[in-house]
Write a protein that holds these residues in place. Structure first.
Motif, short mmCIF file in Angstrom:
data_model
loop_
_atom_site.label_atom_id
_atom_site.label_comp_id
_atom_site.label_asym_id
_atom_site.label_seq_id
_atom_site.Cartn_x
_atom_site.Cartn_y
_atom_site.Cartn_z
N ARG A 165 0.82 -1.21 0.00
CA ARG A 165 0.00 0.00 0.00
C ARG A 165 0.86 1.26 0.00
O ARG A 165 0.52 2.25 -0.66
N ALA A 166 1.96 1.25 0.71
CA ALA A 166 2.84 2.41 0.74
C ALA A 166 3.38 2.71 -0.66
O ALA A 166 3.49 3.88 -1.06
N VAL A 167 3.72 1.67 -1.41
CA VAL A 167 4.19 1.85 -2.79
C VAL A 167 3.09 2.44 -3.65
O VAL A 167 3.31 3.37 -4.44
N GLU A 170 2.45 6.15 -2.99
CA GLU A 170 3.51 7.01 -3.55
C GLU A 170 3.33 7.20 -5.04
O GLU A 170 3.53 8.29 -5.57
N SER A 171 2.93 6.14 -5.75
CA SER A 171 2.87 6.22 -7.20
C SER A 171 1.54 6.71 -7.73
O SER A 171 1.46 7.19 -8.87
N CYS A 172 0.49 6.62 -6.94
CA CYS A 172 -0.87 6.94 -7.43
C CYS A 172 -1.62 7.82 -6.43
O CYS A 172 -2.56 7.36 -5.76
N PRO A 173 -1.24 9.09 -6.31
CA PRO A 173 -1.91 9.98 -5.35
C PRO A 173 -3.35 10.29 -5.71
O PRO A 173 -4.09 10.84 -4.89
N GLU A 174 -3.77 9.93 -6.92
CA GLU A 174 -5.17 10.14 -7.31
C GLU A 174 -6.13 9.21 -6.58
O GLU A 174 -7.35 9.41 -6.62
N PHE A 175 -5.58 8.20 -5.91
CA PHE A 175 -6.41 7.19 -5.28
C PHE A 175 -6.17 7.14 -3.78
O PHE A 175 -5.11 7.52 -3.28
N ASP A 176 -7.17 6.62 -3.07
CA ASP A 176 -7.01 6.18 -1.69
C ASP A 176 -7.01 4.65 -1.69
O ASP A 176 -7.65 4.02 -2.54
N PHE A 177 -6.32 4.05 -0.72
CA PHE A 177 -6.17 2.60 -0.67
C PHE A 177 -6.55 2.11 0.72
O PHE A 177 -5.94 2.54 1.72
N VAL A 178 -7.54 1.23 0.81
CA VAL A 178 -8.03 0.78 2.12
C VAL A 178 -8.13 -0.74 2.15
O VAL A 178 -8.34 -1.39 1.12
N PHE A 179 -8.02 -1.29 3.36
CA PHE A 179 -8.24 -2.72 3.57
C PHE A 179 -9.71 -2.93 3.91
O PHE A 179 -10.18 -2.46 4.95
N PRO A 180 -10.48 -3.66 3.09
CA PRO A 180 -11.91 -3.80 3.33
C PRO A 180 -12.29 -4.95 4.25
O PRO A 180 -13.45 -5.08 4.62
N MET A 181 -11.34 -5.84 4.57
CA MET A 181 -11.69 -7.02 5.35
C MET A 181 -10.58 -7.33 6.34
O MET A 181 -9.46 -6.82 6.25
N GLN A 182 -10.92 -8.18 7.30
CA GLN A 182 -9.97 -8.53 8.35
C GLN A 182 -9.19 -9.80 8.03
O GLN A 182 -8.14 -10.04 8.62
N GLU A 183 -9.70 -10.62 7.09
CA GLU A 183 -9.09 -11.93 6.86
C GLU A 183 -7.86 -11.89 5.95
O GLU A 183 -6.91 -12.65 6.15
N ARG A 184 -7.90 -11.05 4.92
CA ARG A 184 -6.82 -11.02 3.93
C ARG A 184 -6.50 -9.57 3.59
O ARG A 184 -7.38 -8.71 3.57
N PRO A 185 -5.25 -9.29 3.24
CA PRO A 185 -4.84 -7.90 2.97
C PRO A 185 -5.15 -7.44 1.54
O PRO A 185 -4.30 -6.87 0.86
N ASP A 188 -8.54 -2.25 -1.46
CA ASP A 188 -9.50 -1.61 -2.35
C ASP A 188 -8.98 -0.27 -2.82
O ASP A 188 -8.34 0.48 -2.05
N ILE A 189 -9.25 0.07 -4.07
CA ILE A 189 -8.81 1.32 -4.67
C ILE A 189 -10.02 2.25 -4.81
O ILE A 189 -11.03 1.87 -5.41
N LEU A 190 -9.92 3.45 -4.25
CA LEU A 190 -10.99 4.43 -4.30
C LEU A 190 -10.47 5.74 -4.88
O LEU A 190 -9.30 6.09 -4.68
N PRO A 191 -11.31 6.49 -5.58
CA PRO A 191 -10.90 7.85 -5.97
C PRO A 191 -10.59 8.66 -4.71
O PRO A 191 -11.33 8.58 -3.72
N ALA A 192 -9.51 9.39 -4.71
CA ALA A 192 -9.12 10.17 -3.53
C ALA A 192 -10.26 11.08 -3.11
O ALA A 192 -10.83 11.81 -3.91
N GLY A 193 -10.60 11.00 -1.82
CA GLY A 193 -11.65 11.86 -1.29
C GLY A 193 -13.05 11.29 -1.41
O GLY A 193 -14.01 11.91 -0.92
N TRP A 194 -13.19 10.13 -2.04
CA TRP A 194 -14.51 9.50 -2.13
C TRP A 194 -14.49 8.18 -1.35
O TRP A 194 -13.57 7.39 -1.50
N ASP A 195 -15.48 7.98 -0.52
CA ASP A 195 -15.52 6.78 0.32
C ASP A 195 -16.95 6.53 0.77
O ASP A 195 -17.89 7.23 0.35
#
Length: 294
Positions: A165-167, A170-185, A188-195
């Motif tokens: 996620r850190a990589v 750094e490379s795609c500031p247009e997006f936000d990156f979140v973990f949607p579940m607890q079981e596996r890493p 999810d890719i979201l447009p920055a500022g939309w959630d």
């Protein structure tokens, strides 16, 4: 009074080991709707996954925040869509080049097809369970075709997931990156500022409702925008510590249908012109005990 319920699905309304919303929970949703309360799944899942999760009970799916709120349905119609930028997605794919444990997966919600970018067929087959079970095949590049849902499947643990996620950040500031579940890493890719939170506010405004009239339920990182944006936020007992800390109210576990108990409470209280009992000082964590004695 509560007039809109926004609920995450996996590990919240539905137990992750089963992925299906129980008949009891669907009965609760129907009761809330009969009391004039809107119900909307607020999920990272695509719309194509929802009918089987609700056992084709389409009455529960008239209003939906799908793909972390990038697709908003109201009264059975798509009313708002926030696609992902294709150029930024291609940059995400390139940033994963050289990694043998992280792959961009595109999910085309119009057809239900999923494709991994530049993953070999042998790799997909080797890790099909639990990482690529619905992925139909591979593509060499992100196609010139609209994409709303995409994620990165990390074949590893959350330590590795945070490194990937850190990589990506750094490379795609247009997006936000979140973990949607607890079981596996999965990331999810979201447009920055939309959630989910922004989408929930959009829906509430479209329905003419205030923040106080919304109740939201969640358990994981992609639910934080809901839990921090709405006053009446609720975490299940199996939530991550961060999600639990962000919520105002706390109830029992997802595998004990605690959200269904809370929805029944909302249905009764809204019909009576009151706030739910679990928002009036009652020990909501014991809701599942009440259910077992009903």
């Amino acid at each position: 009074m509560i007039k809109l319920i926004l609920s995450d699905l996996d590990n919240t309304l539905a137990w992750a080991g089963e992925h299906v919303v129980t008949p009891y929970a669907r009965e609760a949703i129907h009761a809330a709707q009969a009391a004039g309360v809107h119900f909307a799944p607020a999920t990272g899942r695509a719309p194509s996954a929802l009918p089987w999760m609700f056992e084709n009970d389409t009455a529960c799916l008239t209003t939906v925040l799908a793909d972390n709120g990038q697709l908003i349905y109201q009264d059975g119609k798509l009313v708002h869509e926030v696609p992902l930028d294709l150029g930024a997605l291609r940059r995400c794919a390139r940033s994963l080049d050289g990694m043998d444990d992280a792959w961009l997966v595109l999910d085309y919600v119009d057809t239900g097809e999923q494709y991994a970018v530049r993953a070999s067929a042998d790799y997909l087959e080797k890790y099909r369970v639990p990482y690529f079970f619905a992925v139909a095949g591979t593509v060499d590049e992100v196609p010139d075709r609209p994409v709303v849902k995409a994620n990165v499947r990390v074949v590893g643990d959350f330590v590795r997931g945070r490194e990937v996620r850190a990589v990506l950040k750094e490379s795609c500031p247009e997006f936000d990156f979140v973990f949607p579940m607890q079981e596996r890493p999965h990331i999810d890719i979201l447009p920055a500022g939309w959630d989910k939170g922004v989408a929930g506010e959009w829906l509430a405004h479209n329905l003419g409702l205030s923040n106080d009239e919304v109740c939201c339920f969640g358990d994981a990182e992609n639910d934080l925008p809901l839990l921090t944006r709405f006053k009446n936020s609720v975490a299940v007992a199996n939530a991550t510590p961060v999600a639990a800390g962000a919520a105002r109210w706390h109830i029992g576990r997802a595998d004990q249908d605690a959200v269904a108990d809370a929805i029944f409470d909302i249905a009764r209280s809204t019909a009576a012109g009151e706030m739910p009992s679990f928002m009036r000082g009652e020990d909501a964590a014991s809701a599942s005990d009440k259910r077992s004695s009903r």
